[in-house]
Design a protein around this motif. Structure first.
Motif, PDB file in Angstrom:
ATOM      1  N   ARG A 286      31.361  38.164  26.211  1.00 12.29           N
ATOM      2  CA  ARG A 286      31.144  37.371  25.004  1.00 12.29           C
ATOM      3  C   ARG A 286      29.757  36.772  24.971  1.00 12.29           C
ATOM      4  N   GLY A 287      29.017  36.964  26.054  1.00 11.95           N
ATOM      5  CA  GLY A 287      27.671  36.417  26.082  1.00 11.95           C
ATOM      6  C   GLY A 287      27.635  34.933  26.361  1.00 11.95           C
ATOM      7  N   GLU A 288      28.716  34.415  26.928  1.00 13.42           N
ATOM      8  CA  GLU A 288      28.719  32.986  27.242  1.00 13.42           C
ATOM      9  C   GLU A 288      28.100  32.765  28.620  1.00 13.42           C
ATOM     10  N   ALA A 289      27.900  31.491  28.913  1.00 12.32           N
ATOM     11  CA  ALA A 289      27.396  31.158  30.242  1.00 12.32           C
ATOM     12  C   ALA A 289      28.434  31.580  31.278  1.00 12.32           C
ATOM     13  N   VAL A 290      27.968  32.049  32.428  1.00 10.53           N
ATOM     14  CA  VAL A 290      28.914  32.457  33.461  1.00 10.53           C
ATOM     15  C   VAL A 290      28.684  31.642  34.722  1.00 10.53           C
ATOM     16  N   ASP A 291      29.730  31.489  35.513  1.00  8.40           N
ATOM     17  CA  ASP A 291      29.549  30.906  36.828  1.00  8.40           C
ATOM     18  C   ASP A 291      30.135  31.864  37.858  1.00  8.40           C
ATOM     19  N   HIS A 292      30.308  31.370  39.094  1.00  9.25           N
ATOM     20  CA  HIS A 292      30.726  32.275  40.170  1.00  9.25           C
ATOM     21  C   HIS A 292      32.076  32.921  39.891  1.00  9.25           C
ATOM     22  N   ARG A 293      32.895  32.294  39.044  1.00  9.44           N
ATOM     23  CA  ARG A 293      34.223  32.860  38.805  1.00  9.44           C
ATOM     24  C   ARG A 293      34.160  34.146  37.981  1.00  9.44           C
ATOM     25  N   SER A 294      33.031  34.362  37.335  1.00  3.84           N
ATOM     26  CA  SER A 294      32.825  35.634  36.640  1.00  3.84           C
ATOM     27  C   SER A 294      32.818  36.778  37.650  1.00  3.84           C
ATOM     28  N   ASP A 295      32.166  36.547  38.784  1.00  2.00           N
ATOM     29  CA  ASP A 295      32.152  37.562  39.844  1.00  2.00           C
ATOM     30  C   ASP A 295      33.569  37.852  40.340  1.00  2.00           C
ATOM     31  N   LEU A 296      34.419  36.818  40.325  1.00  2.00           N
ATOM     32  CA  LEU A 296      35.782  37.027  40.817  1.00  2.00           C
ATOM     33  C   LEU A 296      36.565  37.939  39.877  1.00  2.00           C
ATOM     34  N   PHE A 297      36.325  37.780  38.587  1.00  2.00           N
ATOM     35  CA  PHE A 297      36.971  38.692  37.634  1.00  2.00           C
ATOM     36  C   PHE A 297      36.517  40.125  37.926  1.00  2.00           C
ATOM     37  N   SER A 298      35.217  40.286  38.110  1.00  2.92           N
ATOM     38  CA  SER A 298      34.687  41.625  38.389  1.00  2.92           C
ATOM     39  C   SER A 298      35.255  42.173  39.696  1.00  2.92           C
ATOM     40  N   LEU A 299      35.408  41.291  40.685  1.00  7.99           N
ATOM     41  CA  LEU A 299      36.005  41.727  41.944  1.00  7.99           C
ATOM     42  C   LEU A 299      37.425  42.250  41.683  1.00  7.99           C
ATOM     43  N   GLY A 300      38.132  41.567  40.793  1.00 10.36           N
ATOM     44  CA  GLY A 300      39.466  42.031  40.413  1.00 10.36           C
ATOM     45  C   GLY A 300      39.410  43.441  39.834  1.00 10.36           C
ATOM     46  N   SER A 301      38.388  43.696  39.034  1.00 11.66           N
ATOM     47  CA  SER A 301      38.251  45.026  38.434  1.00 11.66           C
ATOM     48  C   SER A 301      37.910  46.069  39.490  1.00 11.66           C
ATOM     49  N   VAL A 302      37.140  45.653  40.498  1.00 18.70           N
ATOM     50  CA  VAL A 302      36.808  46.572  41.591  1.00 18.70           C
ATOM     51  C   VAL A 302      38.083  46.918  42.374  1.00 18.70           C
ATOM     52  N   LEU A 303      38.887  45.903  42.672  1.00 15.72           N
ATOM     53  CA  LEU A 303      40.147  46.156  43.382  1.00 15.72           C
ATOM     54  C   LEU A 303      41.019  47.100  42.557  1.00 15.72           C
ATOM     55  N   TYR A 304      41.057  46.834  41.260  1.00  8.90           N
ATOM     56  CA  TYR A 304      41.867  47.661  40.365  1.00  8.90           C
ATOM     57  C   TYR A 304      41.405  49.126  40.427  1.00  8.90           C
ATOM     58  N   ALA A 305      40.085  49.306  40.408  1.00 13.39           N
ATOM     59  CA  ALA A 305      39.545  50.669  40.435  1.00 13.39           C
ATOM     60  C   ALA A 305      39.906  51.377  41.746  1.00 13.39           C
ATOM     61  N   MET A 306      39.925  50.615  42.847  1.00 11.76           N
ATOM     62  CA  MET A 306      40.302  51.229  44.119  1.00 11.76           C
ATOM     63  C   MET A 306      41.784  51.627  44.106  1.00 11.76           C
ATOM     64  N   CYS A 307      42.586  50.855  43.377  1.00 15.03           N
ATOM     65  CA  CYS A 307      44.026  51.125  43.326  1.00 15.03           C
ATOM     66  C   CYS A 307      44.356  52.324  42.444  1.00 15.03           C
ATOM     67  N   THR A 308      43.602  52.478  41.367  1.00 14.66           N
ATOM     68  CA  THR A 308      44.005  53.456  40.354  1.00 14.66           C
ATOM     69  C   THR A 308      43.013  54.609  40.197  1.00 14.66           C
ATOM     70  N   GLY A 309      41.819  54.447  40.747  1.00 13.77           N
ATOM     71  CA  GLY A 309      40.812  55.492  40.602  1.00 13.77           C
ATOM     72  C   GLY A 309      39.967  55.346  39.354  1.00 13.77           C
ATOM     73  N   HIS A 310      40.256  54.339  38.558  1.00 10.93           N
ATOM     74  CA  HIS A 310      39.426  54.149  37.356  1.00 10.93           C
ATOM     75  C   HIS A 310      39.341  52.665  37.013  1.00 10.93           C
ATOM     76  N   PRO A 311      38.323  52.296  36.224  1.00  8.81           N
ATOM     77  CA  PRO A 311      38.186  50.879  35.862  1.00  8.81           C
ATOM     78  C   PRO A 311      39.348  50.424  34.984  1.00  8.81           C
ATOM     79  N   PRO A 312      39.629  49.124  35.010  1.00  8.18           N
ATOM     80  CA  PRO A 312      40.787  48.626  34.261  1.00  8.18           C
ATOM     81  C   PRO A 312      40.631  48.685  32.750  1.00  8.18           C
TER      82      PRO A 312
END
Lengths: 479, 204
Positions: A286-312
């Motif tokens: 959304r183009g809003e300000a981000v803090d460290h928790r933004s990285d955590l969301f992305s980490l979630g997407s990385v874990l998801y990709a490892m689980c399923t073979g593709h991005p969420p």
């Protein structure tokens, strides 16, 4: 394609602007414009007056970066053609900047480093492999792509972010030997890591095993925690930025802090970011300000990709991806990969909360949690599943299915307790729907309101039974 | 507390009173859309003007927010108007006043002053109509550009951007994109045309 020359024709220009040309007519018009300056100019003038063209350029051109409100506009992630041209151009321009070298094996020299080859290039920059003769070691040199480096503010920011990233000392974060400049282009010197990126691993292997996923996730989270402690947000956590050296024994996060510098530079230059938005957080999208928790969301997407073979979050266009990130819930992991336990999916779901407040609040917490998950999976008997990942926070740990014998005993114990509790509650919960044990717990409706404990116990029982079922089946399948 | 009034996807959140009253007022779907466009355009206008006056990011965002809230609150008064001026026209009039008002109120008395921000604010002129119009026009352009950008293939957009906005030569860009010069002319004409249509749509 035979180029039949066509005559100048003003009505054709007018018809083009009214969108009346057929495809064939347009093709001929294009061929004509290619050689006819008169008509090209006429087309420009008929499209808009000179003042309008001027105004458009004036108003859309960048202002100083720090006056810019954050907004994210992206190019198509997988647009092959354009990206390739731009990239080739970047590499060419970088190579042109190298100083000549005496060594015929080398491509050139840059500030004392002998360049061995081009490791890769992306929209953001070019990575070279070089030899540091003073210290006799190989290094990776990352240069900001020349087309991004034309603004002084962007170069300054690149350098500042790099210095900040250099301050993070952690085994899971790539070290930065130094920040230097060559021919007006800032560049980073990093250790040359032999290994593969997580993205490549996923491309080759598809999904990863649970233990691998946990180990990679744990190390990535630990690296993030170290950077966050320095006030640095990565902003571009994705499998391509996670290096695996020596299998999964050692995970290194690269490109720390550079995303911000590159975003700003490329956005104001052309309104485009080359790169993929697929691992962005909703607040980033959304183009809003981000803090460290933004990285955590992305980490979630990385874990998801490892689980399923593709991005969420997938869609045909970058814009579609952004919308999905902001609005939709990814397809449940177990639909793609039923081998993974529900408690792990719960962890990913927590990271994937749209509201940063509802995610885990720190990378350190996630790293610790994943470490306990690793311990649990390795020694299910000795190490209980972390409480946070049980059906309801603070609930009874549900054993992993490998410990099927323990699960059986545990399941029975839970069953007994539940039955007692449930009977005790019977009169008060007449109207409550009886949980349907055939429904997987993931689909159970959280809104069912009755005694929390009973509800929780029954669900856990349900889950244990489900896992047991699977284990029993496996027992029979695997001789 | 920061209240988010977001333009496109979400309407208003963490701010239920305004949402309810606003949405009631804006039953007409066209008006709802006008409001969203209004937010999308005016938030950056105020933000940029505030940043130019030396405000920090968070303060500038707060100020933009305050203006939007003020305008949202006066939506009540709009319905009272029997002649029912067009909502859009009415909005921009109210916004103008709210912005000038907000900046005037932010100009602190010398007695309170002391920080650099305050000093800088005092040196900055109050926004006038000319600056507002200019900033508004700029944002309308940017808004339109963001809207139409997705209607075009990447190469088409690049052809427009590199030649029309960055002023690079058609031939050079054609070479870079691996297209003919004719295709670049066609591409940029198409984008420009669409951009203008979109702007008219917003300002009609």
């Amino acid at each position: 394609m035979e180029a039949k020359p066509t005559a100048c024709d003003d009505t054709r220009i007018a018809r083009f602007l009214r969108r009346e040309l057929t495809d064939e007519e347009e093709r001929l018009f294009e061929l004509h414009l290619d050689t006819c300056e008169t008509c090209s100019e006429k087309l420009d003038r008929s499209t808009a007056g000179p003042a309008d063209w001027h105004e458009a350029a004036e108003l859309l051109r960048d202002e100083p970066i720090d006056l810019e409100p954050l907004s994210v506009v992206l190019s198509d992630a997988d647009s092959g053609e354009v990206a390739r041209h731009v990239v080739d151009d970047s590499v060419r321009r970088v190579l042109e900047l190298l100083h000549p070298t005496d060594d015929p094996q080398m491509l050139g020299r840059i500030a004392g480093y002998e360049v061995v080859g081009v490791i890769g290039s992306g929209g953001n920059g070019v990575v070279l492999k070089a030899h540091d003769s003073a210290l006799n070691r190989y290094v990776a040199i990352k240069m900001l792509a020349p087309h991004l480096a034309s603004s002084g503010a962007a170069r300054g920011r690149f350098a500042r972010e790099a210095v900040a990233a250099a301050a993070v000392m952690h085994e899971n974060v790539i070290a930065i030997h130094g920040v230097q400049e060559h021919g007006g282009l800032p560049f980073l010197v990093m250790p040359y890591v032999r290994g593969t990126s997580l993205q490549k691993r996923i491309d080759q292997k598809g999904t990863l095993a649970l233990l691998e996923i946990l180990r990679i996730g744990m190390q990535a989270a630990a690296g993030l925690a170290a950077a966050h402690a320095q006030g640095l947000v990565h902003r571009d956590i994705k499998p391509a930025n996670i290096l695996l050296a020596g299998g999964v024994e050692r995970v290194t996060i690269t490109d720390f802090g550079l995303a911000r510098a590159v975003d700003d530079a490329s956005m104001t230059r052309s309104g485009i970011i080359a790169g993929t938005p697929q691992f962005m957080s909703p607040e980033q999208a959304r183009g809003e300000a981000v803090d460290h928790r933004s990285d955590l969301f992305s980490l979630g997407s990385v874990l998801y990709a490892m689980c399923t073979g593709h991005p969420p979050f997938r869609a045909d266009s970058s814009y579609g991806v952004l919308q999905r990130i902001c609005q939709s819930t990814p397809r449940p992991i177990r639909q793609s990969n039923p081998d993974l336990p529900t408690w792990f999916c719960r962890l990913v779901d927590r990271l994937h909360q749209k509201d940063p407040q509802k995610r885990f609040q720190s990378a350190a917490e996630v790293a610790d949690l994943l470490a306990r998950c690793v311990a649990h999976v390795q020694q299910p008997l000795a190490q209980p599943l972390p409480n946070e990942l049980c059906e309801k926070h603070g609930g009874v740990p549900v054993p992993h299915r490998r410990a099927w014998a323990v699960a059986l005993v545990g399941g029975l114990a839970v069953a007994a307790t539940s039955a007692v509790l449930w009977l005790g509650q019977g009169s008060q919960s007449d109207q409550s729907p009886r949980p349907d044990t055939s429904t997987p717990p993931a689909a159970a409706n959280d809104d069912v309101r009755w005694n929390d404990d009973v509800d929780r116990l029954l669900r856990e029982l349900n889950e244990s039974v489900e896992e047991l079922d699977k284990d029993t089946q496996q027992l029979f399948e695997e001789p | 507390m920061r209240v988010f009034l977001v333009g496109e996807e979400e309407t208003v959140h963490e701010f239920p009173d305004t949402r309810n009253s606003l949405l009631l007022k804006l039953r007409d779907k066209g008006d709802c859309e006008s409001w969203q466009q209004f937010v999308a355009v005016y938030r950056p206008v105020v933000y940029r003007m505030a940043r130019r006056r030396g405000m920090q990011d968070a303060d500038a965002q707060d100020l933009a927010q305050a203006v939007l809230v003020a305008v949202a609150e006066s939506v009540d008064r709009w319905e009272a108007d029997p002649r029912r001026a067009r909502f859009r026209t009415w909005l921009s009039r109210v916004a103008k006043n709210a912005i000038i008002d907000a900046f005037r109120r932010r100009r602190p008395d010398a007695a309170i002053g002391g920080t650099t921000e305050v000093a800088r604010l005092q040196q900055q002129p109050e926004p006038d109509d000319a600056e507002l119009d200019r900033e508004h026009r700029r944002e309308v352009f940017r808004w339109a550009a963001r809207q139409v950008r997705w209607e075009f293939a990447e190469e088409t957009w690049l052809a427009f951007w590199l030649t029309a906005v960055e002023g690079r030569h058609v031939k050079e860009v054609a070479g870079q994109l691996g297209k003919s010069a004719g295709a670049v002319y066609i591409a940029r004409s198409r984008v420009m045309r669409r951009l203008q249509e979109k702007i008219v749509e917003l300002e009609e």
